[in-house]
Design an enzyme around this catalytic site. Structure first.
Site, mmCIF file in Angstrom:
data_model
loop_
_atom_site.group_PDB
_atom_site.id
_atom_site.type_symbol
_atom_site.label_atom_id
_atom_site.label_comp_id
_atom_site.label_asym_id
_atom_site.label_seq_id
_atom_site.Cartn_x
_atom_site.Cartn_y
_atom_site.Cartn_z
ATOM 1 N N GLU A 10 9.361 16.031 14.194
ATOM 2 C CA GLU A 10 9.828 15.874 12.813
ATOM 3 C C GLU A 10 8.989 16.765 11.894
ATOM 4 O O GLU A 10 7.793 16.547 11.731
ATOM 5 C CB GLU A 10 9.711 14.409 12.384
ATOM 6 C CG GLU A 10 10.344 14.179 11.020
ATOM 7 C CD GLU A 10 10.322 12.718 10.595
ATOM 8 O OE1 GLU A 10 9.284 12.050 10.789
ATOM 9 O OE2 GLU A 10 11.333 12.257 10.047
ATOM 10 N N GLY A 46 3.248 4.333 12.966
ATOM 11 C CA GLY A 46 3.955 3.118 13.366
ATOM 12 C C GLY A 46 3.342 2.527 14.637
ATOM 13 O O GLY A 46 3.129 1.316 14.736
ATOM 14 N N LYS A 56 0.862 -1.189 0.000
ATOM 15 C CA LYS A 56 0.000 0.000 0.000
ATOM 16 C C LYS A 56 0.896 1.235 0.000
ATOM 17 O O LYS A 56 1.459 1.628 1.019
ATOM 18 C CB LYS A 56 -0.932 0.036 1.218
ATOM 19 C CG LYS A 56 -2.116 0.908 0.909
ATOM 20 C CD LYS A 56 -2.560 1.874 1.956
ATOM 21 C CE LYS A 56 -1.675 2.870 2.546
ATOM 22 N NZ LYS A 56 -1.587 4.153 1.819
ATOM 23 N N GLU A 60 10.481 1.559 10.236
ATOM 24 C CA GLU A 60 11.460 2.596 9.894
ATOM 25 C C GLU A 60 10.736 3.925 10.044
ATOM 26 O O GLU A 60 9.962 4.318 9.170
ATOM 27 C CB GLU A 60 11.968 2.373 8.467
ATOM 28 C CG GLU A 60 13.405 2.815 8.269
ATOM 29 C CD GLU A 60 13.531 4.226 7.757
ATOM 30 O OE1 GLU A 60 13.460 5.149 8.601
ATOM 31 O OE2 GLU A 60 13.676 4.401 6.555
ATOM 32 N N GLY A 118 7.364 5.274 7.825
ATOM 33 C CA GLY A 118 6.461 6.414 7.961
ATOM 34 C C GLY A 118 6.626 7.065 9.321
ATOM 35 O O GLY A 118 7.672 6.949 9.960
ATOM 36 N N SER A 119 5.555 7.699 9.770
ATOM 37 C CA SER A 119 5.642 8.498 10.996
ATOM 38 C C SER A 119 5.533 7.616 12.254
ATOM 39 O O SER A 119 5.021 6.498 12.205
ATOM 40 C CB SER A 119 4.531 9.537 11.002
ATOM 41 O OG SER A 119 3.279 8.892 11.043
ATOM 42 N N CYS A 134 13.932 10.861 5.649
ATOM 43 C CA CYS A 134 13.889 10.423 7.045
ATOM 44 C C CYS A 134 15.194 10.712 7.770
ATOM 45 O O CYS A 134 15.195 11.009 8.956
ATOM 46 C CB CYS A 134 13.488 8.952 7.154
ATOM 47 S SG CYS A 134 14.591 7.858 6.271
#
Ligand code: ADP
Length: 480
Positions: free
Chosen positions: A384, A235, A178, A252, A230-231, A286
Site C-alpha cells: 500500500e 493493526g 488517539k 480497518e 490504519g496500516s 484506504c
C-alpha cells in the site's frame, strides 16, 4: 492559520496539561511550517483518560436512554455544521487536503452523526424460543461495550473520528481517542464541541501522541475495545498488545484495491473514475483504486486516457480555489511514495506520466503518477503506497482478471468496469473483497457497511452491522 492552544489533551470535559514532558510538532505539509506543538501522552496520561472514561460509564451516562443519546448526536451534528469551516481549516492545515474537499468532509461528518443519531434508536435484543420447562423465558440484552479506545489515521481525520465517536455515543459507551500524531487538532476541537452539545464530562476524551501512546491504549486493562483504522503492521501490533485482557477489536486496515477494466466498458466514464479513485486526496484513501487491471485490447488506449486525466489535475496550494490535489500529508509519507516509485522502475515498470515532485519550492508534493507493466508480484502491486501512484497490469481473460484482483493479501474494495451483466455478476461473486462497485466509484453511504476481507481487517463500520461491534450481548433467563 488556526489558533494553537496546545500541548494539551482533552480529559474529563476539559483541556488539561499532559504529565509527560514529551512533545512533537505537527507540520503543515504544504508550507513545512509548524502548525502546533502537541503532547506525547505517556502512561499516566493514558491512565487518566481511561479512568475518566470508566467513571463516566459508571455514572449517569450509563443510564442515558436512546432518545437522549439521539438528541445529543443531533445537537453535535448541528455544531459540526456551525463549525465546519474551522474544522475544515484545521484538517487542511495539518494534512494538506484541498480546502473544498475538507469542507465537504466536514459536511459529511455532520451527516454521519445524523446517521448515528438514528442508529441509537435501533438497539434491540430478542426473545428466543427454548426447550427448557415452559415457564423459562430466554432473551438477549444488548449493552454498551464499555470503554472504547479509538486509534485513527491522518488521511481524513474528521470523518475517521466520526466512525468511532458516532457508535460510541449511539450505544452509550465511552471513548478515549488517539488521533494520528500529524492530525490531532480537529479531534481536540470535536471533544470541546461534544461538551457544548451536552455530552457529559469523561464520555469523550482525546489523548494526543505517537505510536507509543497508541500502544499504551492498546494494552490498557481498562479498555474494553479498540477500534482501529490504519496500516496492517500497526493493526498486527495492536492485536498482540490487546491480548492481555482479550479486548474486542475492529480492524480497518489497508488496501490495494483494483480497478478492473474490461474491453467492453464505457471507457470515457471509466477513465475519469479510475483517475479520481487514485488521485483524490493524493491517493491517501484506504479504498483508493491503486491497481489498474486492463484487458489487452484496450490497454494502450485506456492508459492514455487515464494519463490525460492525471496530467490535467491542478496540483498545488490546498488553500487555493481550484486545487485538485494538495501535497501528501507528511515528509515521511513523501519519502515512502518516492521510494515506491523508484522501486517500481527498478522492477521494470515504465513511467507513463508523473514520477516527480510537482514543481513547488516547498511542501511534500508528488505528481499524479501512472506506471505500466507492473508485475503482480512486485512491491508496487503488493504494497500500500498511500500516495497518488497508479500501477497498471494487463490481463487477457476474465479468469486472469479474477486471479490478479485476488492476487494480494488485501481485500478491501474493488471497482469493475464492464457493460456485460454476466461479466459484472461473475466478478461480484468471485472477487475477494469487502466492497465491490460496478461501473461506479461513488458507493459510500453511512447505511452501508464498510470493512475488509483478508489482511484488510475485520469488523464492519457503518451500516446496522456496526452496532454489533459496540455492544455486548447478555443472555437472560427468567423464571416466573
Ligand atoms: P501510518 O503509517 O499511515 O501513519 P499507522 O497505522 O502507523 O499508519 O498509524 C495509524 C494510527 O496508529 C496512528 O494514530 C498512530 O499513531 C497509531 N499507531 C502507530 N503505531 C502504533 C502502535 N504500535 N500501537 C498503537 N497505535 C499505533
Amino acid at each position: 492559520m488556526p489558533e494553537v492552544r496546545t500541548p494539551q489533551m482533552f480529559v474529563d470535559g476539559a483541556f488539561v496539561d499532559a504529565a509527560s514532558d514529551a512533545t512533537f510538532d505537527s507540520v503543515n505539509p504544504a508550507t513545512e511550517e509548524v502548525v502546533a506543538r502537541l503532547a506525547v501522552a505517556g502512561e499516566r496520561d493514558v491512565d487518566r483518560a481511561v479512568d475518566a472514561a470508566r467513571a463516566a460509564l459508571d455514572g449517569p451516562w450509563g443510564n442515558t436512554g436512546p432518545r437522549e443519546r439521539q438528541r445529543l448526536l443531533m445537537r453535535l451534528a448541528g455544531l459540526v455544521l456551525d463549525n465546519a469551516e474551522e474544522l475544515a481549516q484545521l484538517d487542511t492545515a495539518e494534512v494538506g487536503i484541498p480546502i473544498a474537499r475538507s469542507r465537504g468532509l466536514a459536511m459529511a461528518s455532520a451527516g454521519l452523526l445524523e446517521w448515528y443519531a438514528a442508529l441509537s434508536r435501533t438497539v434491540r435484543g430478542a426473545t428466543i424460543e427454548n426447550n427448557r420447562p415452559a415457564d423459562l423465558i430466554s432473551s438477549t440484552l444488548r449493552q454498551p461495550i464499555g470503554v472504547v479506545g479509538a486509534i485513527t489515521p491522518w488521511n481524513t481525520p474528521l470523518p475517521m473520528m466520526m466512525w468511532k465517536l458516532g457508535p460510541v455515543l449511539a450505544t452509550g459507551s465511552t471513548l478515549v481517542h488517539k488521533p494520528a500524531e500529524i492530525s490531532s487538532l480537529s479531534a481536540l476541537r470535536m471533544a470541546e464541541l461534544c461538551i457544548e452539545a451536552g455530552v457529559p464530562d469523561g464520555v469523550v476524551n482525546v489523548v494526543t501522541g505517537n505510536g507509543g501512546t497508541g500502544a499504551l491504549l492498546a494494552e490498557h486493562r481498562g479498555v474494553d475495545k479498540i477500534a482501529f483504522t490504519g496500516s496492517v503492521a500497526t493493526g498486527q501490533a495492536i492485536v498482540r498488545a490487546s491480548a492481555g485482557n482479550l479486548k474486542r477489536l475492529t480492524m480497518e486496515l489497508g488496501g490495494k484495491s483494483p480497478s478492473i477494466v474490461f474491453a467492453d466498458a464505457d471507457l470515457d466514464r471509466a477513465a475519469a473514475s479510475v483517475a479520481r479513485s487514485i488521485f483524490d486526496n493524493s491517493g491517501q484513501v484506504c479504498v483508493a483504486g491503486s491497481r489498474l487491471l486492463v484487458q489487452d485490447d484496450v490497454h494502450d488506449e485506456f492508459v492514455d486516457r487515464v494519463a490525460e486525466h492525471a496530467r490535467a489535475l491542478r496540483v498545488g496550494d490546498p488553500l487555493a480555489d481550484g486545487t485538485d490535489m494538495g501535497p501528501v500529508a507528511s515528509k515521511a509519507q513523501w519519502e515512502k511514495v518516492k521510494d515506491f516509485v523508484a522501486g517500481a522502475l527498478e522492477d521494470g515498470a515504465e513511467l507513463t506520466t508523473g514520477g516527480g515532485g510537482a514543481g513547488q519550492e516547498k511542501g511534500y508534493y508528488v505528481e499524479p503518477t501512472v506506471l505500466t507493466g507492473v508485475a503482480n508480484h512486485s512491491r508496487l502491486a503488493q504494497g500500500e503506497v498511500f500516495g497518488p501512484v497508479l500501477g497498471v497490469t494487463r490481463f487477457s481473460t476474465l479468469d486472469d482478471a479474477v486471479a490478479l484482483a485476488n492476487g494480494t493479501d488485501f481485500g478491501l474494495s474493488s471497482y469493475v468496469w464492464t457493460t456485460n451483466m454476466s461479466t459484472a455478476n461473475t466478478m461480484v461473486r468471485r472477487i475477494k473483497a469487502g466492497i465491490v462497485q460496478v461501473n461506479t466509484i461513488e458507493g459510500l453511504d453511512p447505511a452501508v457497511p464498510v470493512g475488509g476481507h483478508g489482511m484488510s481487517g475485520y469488523g464492519k463500520e457503518l451500516g446496522l452491522e456496526q452496532l454489533d461491534e459496540y455492544l455486548s450481548t447478555k443472555s437472560v433467563w427468567t423464571a416466573r
